[in-house]
Design an enzyme around this catalytic site. Structure first.
Site, PDB file in Angstrom:
ATOM      1  N   ALA A 164     -17.881 -21.668  61.080  1.00 42.72           N
ATOM      2  CA  ALA A 164     -17.504 -20.560  62.079  1.00 42.72           C
ATOM      3  C   ALA A 164     -16.112 -19.614  61.235  1.00 42.72           C
ATOM      4  O   ALA A 164     -16.138 -18.373  61.369  1.00 42.72           O
ATOM      5  CB  ALA A 164     -16.955 -20.896  63.205  1.00 42.72           C
ATOM      6  N   GLY A 203     -15.707 -19.371  57.972  1.00 41.17           N
ATOM      7  CA  GLY A 203     -16.087 -18.955  56.489  1.00 41.17           C
ATOM      8  C   GLY A 203     -16.439 -17.326  56.274  1.00 41.17           C
ATOM      9  O   GLY A 203     -16.528 -16.912  57.339  1.00 41.17           O
ATOM     10  N   ASP A 248     -16.494 -26.205  62.652  1.00 47.44           N
ATOM     11  CA  ASP A 248     -16.064 -26.095  61.390  1.00 47.44           C
ATOM     12  C   ASP A 248     -15.463 -27.548  60.596  1.00 47.44           C
ATOM     13  O   ASP A 248     -15.504 -28.449  61.256  1.00 47.44           O
ATOM     14  CB  ASP A 248     -14.889 -25.094  61.012  1.00 47.44           C
ATOM     15  CG  ASP A 248     -15.039 -24.323  59.856  1.00 47.44           C
ATOM     16  OD1 ASP A 248     -15.426 -25.052  58.786  1.00 47.44           O
ATOM     17  OD2 ASP A 248     -14.556 -23.130  59.740  1.00 47.44           O
ATOM     18  N   THR A 295     -29.137 -23.092  51.531  1.00 50.26           N
ATOM     19  CA  THR A 295     -29.965 -23.064  50.470  1.00 50.26           C
ATOM     20  C   THR A 295     -29.472 -24.361  49.596  1.00 50.26           C
ATOM     21  O   THR A 295     -28.320 -24.836  50.047  1.00 50.26           O
ATOM     22  CB  THR A 295     -29.810 -21.737  49.615  1.00 50.26           C
ATOM     23  OG1 THR A 295     -28.638 -21.486  49.111  1.00 50.26           O
ATOM     24  CG2 THR A 295     -30.428 -20.572  50.383  1.00 50.26           C
ATOM     25  N   MET A 329     -32.257 -14.506  55.694  1.00 50.31           N
ATOM     26  CA  MET A 329     -32.435 -13.881  56.705  1.00 50.31           C
ATOM     27  C   MET A 329     -32.560 -12.605  57.099  1.00 50.31           C
ATOM     28  O   MET A 329     -32.773 -11.842  58.074  1.00 50.31           O
ATOM     29  CB  MET A 329     -31.339 -14.468  57.746  1.00 50.31           C
ATOM     30  CG  MET A 329     -31.297 -16.226  57.865  1.00 50.31           C
ATOM     31  SD  MET A 329     -32.781 -16.582  58.803  1.00 50.31           S
ATOM     32  CE  MET A 329     -32.398 -18.408  58.641  1.00 50.31           C
ATOM     33  N   HIS A 338     -24.963 -12.891  42.090  1.00 48.11           N
ATOM     34  CA  HIS A 338     -24.027 -13.423  43.395  1.00 48.11           C
ATOM     35  C   HIS A 338     -22.794 -13.587  43.040  1.00 48.11           C
ATOM     36  O   HIS A 338     -22.497 -13.517  41.941  1.00 48.11           O
ATOM     37  CB  HIS A 338     -24.672 -14.678  43.911  1.00 48.11           C
ATOM     38  CG  HIS A 338     -26.053 -14.487  44.867  1.00 48.11           C
ATOM     39  ND1 HIS A 338     -27.427 -14.379  44.017  1.00 48.11           N
ATOM     40  CD2 HIS A 338     -26.360 -14.479  46.246  1.00 48.11           C
ATOM     41  CE1 HIS A 338     -28.080 -14.376  45.462  1.00 48.11           C
ATOM     42  NE2 HIS A 338     -27.404 -14.172  46.608  1.00 48.11           N
ATOM     43  N   LYS A 367     -20.732 -18.915  44.782  1.00 50.83           N
ATOM     44  CA  LYS A 367     -22.081 -19.449  44.901  1.00 50.83           C
ATOM     45  C   LYS A 367     -22.478 -20.926  44.033  1.00 50.83           C
ATOM     46  O   LYS A 367     -22.108 -20.787  42.934  1.00 50.83           O
ATOM     47  CB  LYS A 367     -23.309 -18.790  44.820  1.00 50.83           C
ATOM     48  CG  LYS A 367     -24.436 -19.028  45.541  1.00 50.83           C
ATOM     49  CD  LYS A 367     -25.473 -17.738  45.451  1.00 50.83           C
ATOM     50  CE  LYS A 367     -26.785 -18.242  45.996  1.00 50.83           C
ATOM     51  NZ  LYS A 367     -26.850 -19.099  47.321  1.00 50.83           N
TER      52      LYS A 367
END
Length: 267
Positions: A11, A13, A36, A101, A126, A156, A160
């Site tokens: 929450a 991040g 978290d 992912t 999403m 990205h 990532k």
């Protein structure tokens, strides 16, 4: 109007805060929990503090506390953390929206097994727009099956940790499926040195990491005398958050099962 109670993992991040904001902005949703890591400096703070709002929901590392009263948990964390959350959600009967992912095939099988008992929306992206693009790619791949080389380029931010992105892989799978292929047998993830000519029928991937790029994806169909590019660029994580809340609404109206965003969007 029934209200959907939603807990958010990670929450504090970047993505977690977007999810908290999206839930709070939805009249038919209620923030019921904010999870978290145990070393998060946000523990004990109100989950809406970064917005200057008081929600009455404190950020916690205690999973059972964070999931108490939740209809759905939205999780965009890391594979190991997501699977830990999944095990408890399965026990408690809490549905899950999984945007994480980087899962291995074995970990994906764990998600599928849990979905026999709880509703799970599991998607590499999403965003409503990305999922529309996936549908467009199927149409394009079928029409451009002969005489076109296919390359997927994604970019990205520097933080990532997995590559290619889950979205890039989903795009490759959509193309391969439309061509009647198995992506694992046709994907090319690296080129270096004397590679020789491009092998027909392969699907190439290129990865860029840098700065604060939210997420750019382009699928290139390169033919003789022309090329077609289908692209999606994210300027904000807000589109992922909005799609996740939409997925949460979908889950409360459906029974156990493993769903994708195509199911949520009716595609």
């Amino acid at each position: 109007m029934s209200v959907v109670s939603i807990a958010v993992a990670g929450a504090s991040g970047r993505m977690g805060r977007m999810l908290v904001e999206a839930v709070l902005a939805s009249p038919d949703c209620r923030l019921s929990g904010a999870l978290d890591l145990p070393d998060s400096p946000a523990l004990g703070q109100d989950a809406g503090a970064f917005l200057g709002r008081t929600t009455g929901v404190a950020v916690t590392a205690d999973l059972r506390t964070g999931l108490a009263g939740a209809d759905v948990l939205i999780d965009f964390t890391r594979p190991e953390g997501t699977l830990t959350h999944l095990a408890l959600c399965r026990e408690l009967g809490v549905r899950m929206v999984i945007g994480t992912t980087g899962f291995t095939p074995q970990q994906k099988a764990e998600i599928a097994a849990a979905a026999q008992q709880i509703g799970v929306v599991f998607a590499p992206n999403m965003s409503v727009g990305v999922n529309v693009v996936l549908k467009l790619l199927e149409t394009a791949a079928k029409a451009l099956a002969d005489g076109y080389d296919i390359e997927i380029v994604e970019a990205h931010h520097r933080h990532k940790v997995d590559a290619p992105s889950g979205t890039a892989l989903a795009m490759g799978e959509a193309v391969a499926r439309a061509l009647g292929q198995d992506l694992s047998e046709h994907a090319v993830f690296a080129r270096e040195g004397h590679t020789g000519e491009r092998k027909p029928g392969t699907i190439g991937f290129a990865t860029i990491r840098g700065g604060d790029i939210v997420g750019d994806h382009t699928v290139l169909f390169a033919g003789t005398g022309e090329r077609i590019e289908i692209s999606h660029r994210s300027n904000s994580r807000a589109n992922y958050a909005a799609g996740s809340v939409r997925a949460a609404r979908f889950l409360v109206a459906h029974g156990p099962g493993l769903y994708g965003m195509a199911d949520v969007l009716g595609l």
